[in-house]
Design a protein around this motif. Structure first.
Motif, mmCIF file in Angstrom:
data_model
loop_
_atom_site.group_PDB
_atom_site.id
_atom_site.type_symbol
_atom_site.label_atom_id
_atom_site.label_comp_id
_atom_site.label_asym_id
_atom_site.label_seq_id
_atom_site.Cartn_x
_atom_site.Cartn_y
_atom_site.Cartn_z
ATOM 1 N N LEU A 1 58.961 35.093 3.775
ATOM 2 C CA LEU A 1 59.480 36.189 4.587
ATOM 3 C C LEU A 1 60.720 36.728 3.896
ATOM 4 C CD1 LEU A 1 59.687 37.939 7.129
ATOM 5 C CD2 LEU A 1 60.849 36.025 8.257
ATOM 6 N N LEU A 2 60.652 37.978 3.423
ATOM 7 C CA LEU A 2 61.735 38.562 2.635
ATOM 8 C C LEU A 2 62.738 39.326 3.485
ATOM 9 C CD1 LEU A 2 59.638 39.937 -0.372
ATOM 10 C CD2 LEU A 2 60.719 37.684 -0.129
ATOM 11 N N GLU A 3 62.244 40.093 4.449
ATOM 12 C CA GLU A 3 63.110 40.912 5.313
ATOM 13 C C GLU A 3 62.430 41.092 6.655
ATOM 14 O OE1 GLU A 3 66.055 41.917 4.509
ATOM 15 O OE2 GLU A 3 66.076 41.708 2.326
ATOM 16 N N TRP A 4 63.238 41.318 7.704
ATOM 17 C CA TRP A 4 62.652 41.717 8.970
ATOM 18 C C TRP A 4 63.629 42.593 9.723
ATOM 19 C CZ3 TRP A 4 64.693 36.765 8.614
ATOM 20 C CH2 TRP A 4 65.620 36.400 9.582
ATOM 21 N N ASN A 5 63.078 43.392 10.658
ATOM 22 C CA ASN A 5 63.896 44.341 11.395
ATOM 23 C C ASN A 5 63.248 44.605 12.750
ATOM 24 O OD1 ASN A 5 65.920 46.433 11.807
ATOM 25 N ND2 ASN A 5 64.250 47.882 11.509
ATOM 26 N N ALA A 6 64.047 44.534 13.813
ATOM 27 C CA ALA A 6 63.559 44.855 15.149
ATOM 28 C C ALA A 6 63.542 46.367 15.298
ATOM 29 C CB ALA A 6 64.435 44.205 16.215
ATOM 30 N N SER A 7 62.381 46.976 15.086
ATOM 31 C CA SER A 7 62.296 48.430 15.080
ATOM 32 C C SER A 7 62.363 49.029 16.474
ATOM 33 C CB SER A 7 61.003 48.872 14.382
ATOM 34 O OG SER A 7 59.894 48.154 14.883
ATOM 35 N N THR A 8 61.824 48.319 17.479
ATOM 36 C CA THR A 8 61.939 48.751 18.880
ATOM 37 C C THR A 8 62.170 47.504 19.721
ATOM 38 O OG1 THR A 8 59.596 48.534 19.419
ATOM 39 C CG2 THR A 8 60.305 50.639 18.452
ATOM 40 N N GLU A 9 62.265 47.700 21.031
ATOM 41 C CA GLU A 9 62.532 46.574 21.920
ATOM 42 C C GLU A 9 61.440 45.514 21.835
ATOM 43 O OE1 GLU A 9 63.310 45.709 26.682
ATOM 44 O OE2 GLU A 9 63.526 47.748 25.865
ATOM 45 N N ASP A 10 60.188 45.946 21.646
ATOM 46 C CA ASP A 10 59.099 44.972 21.565
ATOM 47 C C ASP A 10 58.264 45.186 20.307
ATOM 48 O OD1 ASP A 10 57.725 42.716 22.464
ATOM 49 O OD2 ASP A 10 56.137 43.973 23.318
ATOM 50 N N ALA A 11 58.938 45.459 19.195
ATOM 51 C CA ALA A 11 58.242 45.574 17.911
ATOM 52 C C ALA A 11 59.171 45.078 16.813
ATOM 53 C CB ALA A 11 57.819 47.015 17.639
ATOM 54 N N LEU A 12 58.666 44.194 16.012
ATOM 55 C CA LEU A 12 59.431 43.652 14.903
ATOM 56 C C LEU A 12 58.619 43.838 13.625
ATOM 57 C CD1 LEU A 12 61.488 40.410 14.843
ATOM 58 C CD2 LEU A 12 59.894 40.850 12.986
ATOM 59 N N THR A 13 59.257 44.409 12.605
ATOM 60 C CA THR A 13 58.597 44.647 11.325
ATOM 61 C C THR A 13 59.094 43.628 10.309
ATOM 62 O OG1 THR A 13 58.472 47.013 11.810
ATOM 63 C CG2 THR A 13 58.134 46.346 9.524
ATOM 64 N N ALA A 14 58.174 42.987 9.614
ATOM 65 C CA ALA A 14 58.523 41.938 8.659
ATOM 66 C C ALA A 14 57.795 42.160 7.344
ATOM 67 C CB ALA A 14 58.173 40.562 9.222
ATOM 68 N N LEU A 15 58.486 41.852 6.239
ATOM 69 C CA LEU A 15 57.903 41.979 4.900
ATOM 70 C C LEU A 15 57.740 40.582 4.307
ATOM 71 C CD1 LEU A 15 57.027 43.700 2.442
ATOM 72 C CD2 LEU A 15 59.436 43.689 1.724
ATOM 73 N N TYR A 16 56.513 40.277 3.900
ATOM 74 C CA TYR A 16 56.197 38.982 3.302
ATOM 75 C C TYR A 16 55.714 39.171 1.865
ATOM 76 C CZ TYR A 16 56.044 36.969 8.037
ATOM 77 O OH TYR A 16 56.351 36.562 9.320
ATOM 78 N N ALA A 17 56.058 38.219 0.999
ATOM 79 C CA ALA A 17 55.442 38.084 -0.317
ATOM 80 C C ALA A 17 54.554 36.852 -0.237
ATOM 81 C CB ALA A 17 56.500 37.916 -1.401
ATOM 82 N N VAL A 18 53.291 37.000 -0.621
ATOM 83 C CA VAL A 18 52.311 35.937 -0.386
ATOM 84 C C VAL A 18 51.579 35.586 -1.673
ATOM 85 C CG1 VAL A 18 50.348 35.198 1.015
ATOM 86 C CG2 VAL A 18 51.995 36.842 1.952
ATOM 87 N N ASP A 19 51.433 34.295 -1.922
ATOM 88 C CA ASP A 19 50.574 33.797 -2.991
ATOM 89 C C ASP A 19 49.279 33.341 -2.335
ATOM 90 O OD1 ASP A 19 52.745 34.179 -4.659
ATOM 91 O OD2 ASP A 19 53.352 32.085 -4.629
ATOM 92 N N GLY A 20 48.188 34.075 -2.590
ATOM 93 C CA GLY A 20 46.938 33.705 -1.949
ATOM 94 C C GLY A 20 45.899 34.798 -2.065
ATOM 95 N N ASP A 21 44.845 34.682 -1.277
ATOM 96 C CA ASP A 21 43.705 35.593 -1.281
ATOM 97 C C ASP A 21 43.956 36.694 -0.248
ATOM 98 O OD1 ASP A 21 41.224 36.855 -0.728
ATOM 99 O OD2 ASP A 21 40.114 35.099 -1.404
ATOM 100 N N ALA A 22 44.230 37.895 -0.707
ATOM 101 C CA ALA A 22 44.607 38.996 0.190
ATOM 102 C C ALA A 22 43.482 39.358 1.149
ATOM 103 C CB ALA A 22 45.024 40.220 -0.619
ATOM 104 N N ASP A 23 42.257 39.486 0.659
ATOM 105 C CA ASP A 23 41.146 39.905 1.516
ATOM 106 C C ASP A 23 40.850 38.875 2.596
ATOM 107 O OD1 ASP A 23 40.802 42.278 0.110
ATOM 108 O OD2 ASP A 23 39.401 41.369 -1.314
ATOM 109 N N ALA A 24 40.791 37.602 2.213
ATOM 110 C CA ALA A 24 40.489 36.558 3.195
ATOM 111 C C ALA A 24 41.590 36.446 4.233
ATOM 112 C CB ALA A 24 40.273 35.217 2.479
ATOM 113 N N PHE A 25 42.843 36.546 3.786
ATOM 114 C CA PHE A 25 43.958 36.413 4.717
ATOM 115 C C PHE A 25 44.024 37.606 5.660
ATOM 116 C CE2 PHE A 25 48.624 36.430 5.720
ATOM 117 C CZ PHE A 25 48.603 35.261 6.463
ATOM 118 N N ALA A 26 43.749 38.799 5.153
ATOM 119 C CA ALA A 26 43.773 39.999 5.998
ATOM 120 C C ALA A 26 42.777 39.872 7.146
ATOM 121 C CB ALA A 26 43.460 41.237 5.168
#
Length: 224
Positions: free
Chosen positions: A32-57
């Protein structure tokens, strides 16, 4: 300023997303690189991931806490993921985050998820850090792995370099030694510093070993 290095597993009943990030068979490690509470009930987070993108999505899309996500691939085994989630779907985690914020503490990024655990550092004043441990809600179990002064060599690895090692690495950077292809040799660096090429070799080897060890050490795992 002090830090607590903590290791914890998603508690029983945690939203599926957190269990996937920590222990999906399709992910070797997520940060987890960064996160920000964009609204009262919404949080945006940026992750860097080592793994299989399609399977994880495919797994992430089935998690109730996730409103939406976007993936950018780096290569076959690495990707970035921007996630918008609902904090209300994870009240226990939100309680921890609120406590940290209320006490004036900081979660130092990255938060590293691997082998079923989350590993992270909380930074602040010593007395407040102790209060934070006492305030961890029931059901959220964390272990204190270490306590130290912030920053240390893991957060500021150049602090481990001697004056000559730092000067040698700085000259190497300025001359393009670390470019690809290289624009300088040890002899070029030696000429800049007024020393012998074998001295440059020695300083670079020792400096690079220190920096690589600090970079690879990173946050702890349960095996350390």
């Amino acid at each position: 300023m002090r830090y607590l290095e903590l290791v914890g597993a998603p508690p029983p009943g945690a939203p599926r997303f957190f269990r996937l990030v920590a222990d999906s068979p399709h992910v070797d490690e997520a940060r987890l690189l960064e996160w920000n509470a964009s609204t009262e009930d919404a949080l945006t987070a940026l992750y860097a991931v080592d793994g299989d993108a399609d399977a994880f999505a495919g797994e992430v899309g089935d998690s109730s806490v996730v409103v939406g996500f976007d993936i950018t691939r780096v290569d076959d085994d690495r990707f970035y993921m921007l996630v918008v989630g609902r904090p209300s779907e994870a009240p226990l985690f939100q309680q921890v985050v609120d406590s940290i914020s209320r006490m004036g503490l900081i979660v130092a990024t990255p938060v590293v998820y691997r082998e079923g655990t989350a590993q992270f550092r909380i930074v602040g004043e010593s007395e407040v850090l102790q209060s934070m441990i006492d305030a961890v809600p029931a059901g959220f179990e964390v272990d204190v792995h270490s306590i130290g002064t912030f920053p240390d060599e893991a957060t500021a690895p150049t602090r481990t370099l001697s004056e000559r090692q730092r000067a040698t690495v700085t000259a190497a950077l300025e001359l393009g030694y670390y470019e690809s292809p290289r624009n300088a040799t040890h002899a070029d660096i030696a000429e800049r510093l007024g020393c012998a090429p074998n001295t440059v070799t020695e300083h670079l080897q020792k400096a690079e070993a220190k920096l690589v060890r600090a970079a690879m050490r990173g946050p702890v795992t349960s095996r350390d």
